[in-house]
Design a protein around this motif. Structure first.
Motif, PDB file in Angstrom:
ATOM      1  N   GLU A 114       0.830  -1.203   0.000  1.00 31.07           N
ATOM      2  CA  GLU A 114       0.000   0.000   0.000  1.00 31.07           C
ATOM      3  C   GLU A 114       0.866   1.254   0.000  1.00 31.07           C
ATOM      4  O   GLU A 114       0.589   2.217  -0.731  1.00 31.07           O
ATOM      5  CB  GLU A 114      -0.924   0.000   1.217  1.00 31.07           C
ATOM      6  N   GLU A 115       1.913   1.268   0.800  1.00 35.19           N
ATOM      7  CA  GLU A 115       2.819   2.422   0.855  1.00 35.19           C
ATOM      8  C   GLU A 115       3.547   2.622  -0.467  1.00 35.19           C
ATOM      9  O   GLU A 115       3.747   3.751  -0.918  1.00 35.19           O
ATOM     10  CB  GLU A 115       3.821   2.276   2.007  1.00 35.19           C
ATOM     11  N   TRP A 116       3.964   1.524  -1.094  1.00 29.68           N
ATOM     12  CA  TRP A 116       4.642   1.612  -2.395  1.00 29.68           C
ATOM     13  C   TRP A 116       3.715   2.294  -3.392  1.00 29.68           C
ATOM     14  O   TRP A 116       4.138   3.184  -4.133  1.00 29.68           O
ATOM     15  CB  TRP A 116       5.037   0.208  -2.863  1.00 29.68           C
ATOM     16  N   LEU A 117       2.452   1.897  -3.419  1.00 33.13           N
ATOM     17  CA  LEU A 117       1.481   2.496  -4.340  1.00 33.13           C
ATOM     18  C   LEU A 117       1.157   3.933  -3.953  1.00 33.13           C
ATOM     19  O   LEU A 117       1.120   4.821  -4.808  1.00 33.13           O
ATOM     20  CB  LEU A 117       0.209   1.652  -4.382  1.00 33.13           C
ATOM     21  N   ARG A 118       0.936   4.181  -2.678  1.00 33.02           N
ATOM     22  CA  ARG A 118       0.641   5.534  -2.206  1.00 33.02           C
ATOM     23  C   ARG A 118       1.764   6.492  -2.591  1.00 33.02           C
ATOM     24  O   ARG A 118       1.497   7.631  -2.990  1.00 33.02           O
ATOM     25  CB  ARG A 118       0.443   5.505  -0.686  1.00 33.02           C
ATOM     26  N   GLY A 119       2.988   6.031  -2.510  1.00 31.11           N
ATOM     27  CA  GLY A 119       4.141   6.849  -2.870  1.00 31.11           C
ATOM     28  C   GLY A 119       4.193   7.204  -4.349  1.00 31.11           C
ATOM     29  O   GLY A 119       4.936   8.099  -4.755  1.00 31.11           O
ATOM     30  N   ARG A 120       3.410   6.530  -5.147  1.00 31.85           N
ATOM     31  CA  ARG A 120       3.340   6.805  -6.588  1.00 31.85           C
ATOM     32  C   ARG A 120       2.021   7.476  -6.971  1.00 31.85           C
ATOM     33  O   ARG A 120       1.658   7.547  -8.130  1.00 31.85           O
ATOM     34  CB  ARG A 120       3.539   5.500  -7.369  1.00 31.85           C
ATOM     35  N   GLY A 121       1.296   7.942  -5.959  1.00 30.42           N
ATOM     36  CA  GLY A 121       0.063   8.665  -6.204  1.00 30.42           C
ATOM     37  C   GLY A 121      -1.137   7.806  -6.544  1.00 30.42           C
ATOM     38  O   GLY A 121      -2.149   8.307  -7.033  1.00 30.42           O
ATOM     39  N   VAL A 122      -1.048   6.513  -6.283  1.00 29.95           N
ATOM     40  CA  VAL A 122      -2.155   5.604  -6.581  1.00 29.95           C
ATOM     41  C   VAL A 122      -3.190   5.700  -5.456  1.00 29.95           C
ATOM     42  O   VAL A 122      -2.851   5.601  -4.285  1.00 29.95           O
ATOM     43  CB  VAL A 122      -1.657   4.150  -6.739  1.00 29.95           C
ATOM     44  N   GLY A 123      -4.451   5.876  -5.829  1.00 32.16           N
ATOM     45  CA  GLY A 123      -5.499   6.069  -4.838  1.00 32.16           C
ATOM     46  C   GLY A 123      -6.328   4.846  -4.508  1.00 32.16           C
ATOM     47  O   GLY A 123      -7.108   4.864  -3.571  1.00 32.16           O
ATOM     48  N   LYS A 124      -6.186   3.771  -5.292  1.00 35.18           N
ATOM     49  CA  LYS A 124      -7.003   2.578  -5.042  1.00 35.18           C
ATOM     50  C   LYS A 124      -6.196   1.331  -5.354  1.00 35.18           C
ATOM     51  O   LYS A 124      -5.541   1.252  -6.390  1.00 35.18           O
ATOM     52  CB  LYS A 124      -8.259   2.603  -5.912  1.00 35.18           C
TER      53      LYS A 124
END
Length: 138
Positions: free
Chosen positions: A95-105
């Protein structure tokens, strides 16, 4: 557990984990899956190792972004390390890896017969959506 990105040289080790946790299927090449994730700009394989980054691979999560949503595959914890929160730790790392790339879902797919895993994801706050997944093998 130390979380890092899978080095390509350790792909056979992570595939052994996926096989030990029954995540592989004969029609998918897990070695190719891992290599594609590592080669992509919007994907990777996260691993959890015991003791140091060079330690035994005891957990994994393949994570990627398709331009619209994040996806997670091959979430695994070695059988002898299950039940102590390592799966949750790997999911938080994904989740953090995705959040760090601006992914919201973040989305994931669970095989129909895998009821225990559904409970695991519900405890982490994931919910079932009213969608139908369709596919074709190319």
């Amino acid at each position: 557990m130390i979380i890092s990105t899978l080095p390509a040289a350790r792909i056979p080790e992570v595939v052994a984990l996926w096989e030990a946790t029954m995540l592989t299927r004969p029609w998918n090449d897990p070695v190719a899956d891992a290599q594609k994730a590592l080669d992509g700009e919007s994907s990777t394989v996260l691993i959890g190792t015991e003791g140091s980054e060079d330690g035994e691979i005891i957990a994994s999560a393949m994570v990627g972004f398709d331009g619209h949503r994040g996806w997670v595959y091959y979430v695994a914890v070695s059988p002898e390390h299950q039940g102590v929160g390592l799966g949750q730790t790997m999911m938080h790392a994904a989740e953090e890896w995705l959040r760090g790339r601006g992914v919201g879902k973040l989305q994931l797919m669970i095989r129909g017969e895998n009821h225990a895993v559904r409970s695991f994801y519900r405890r982490l706050g994931y919910a079932t959506e009213d969608v139908t997944v369709m596919s074709i093998r190319l």
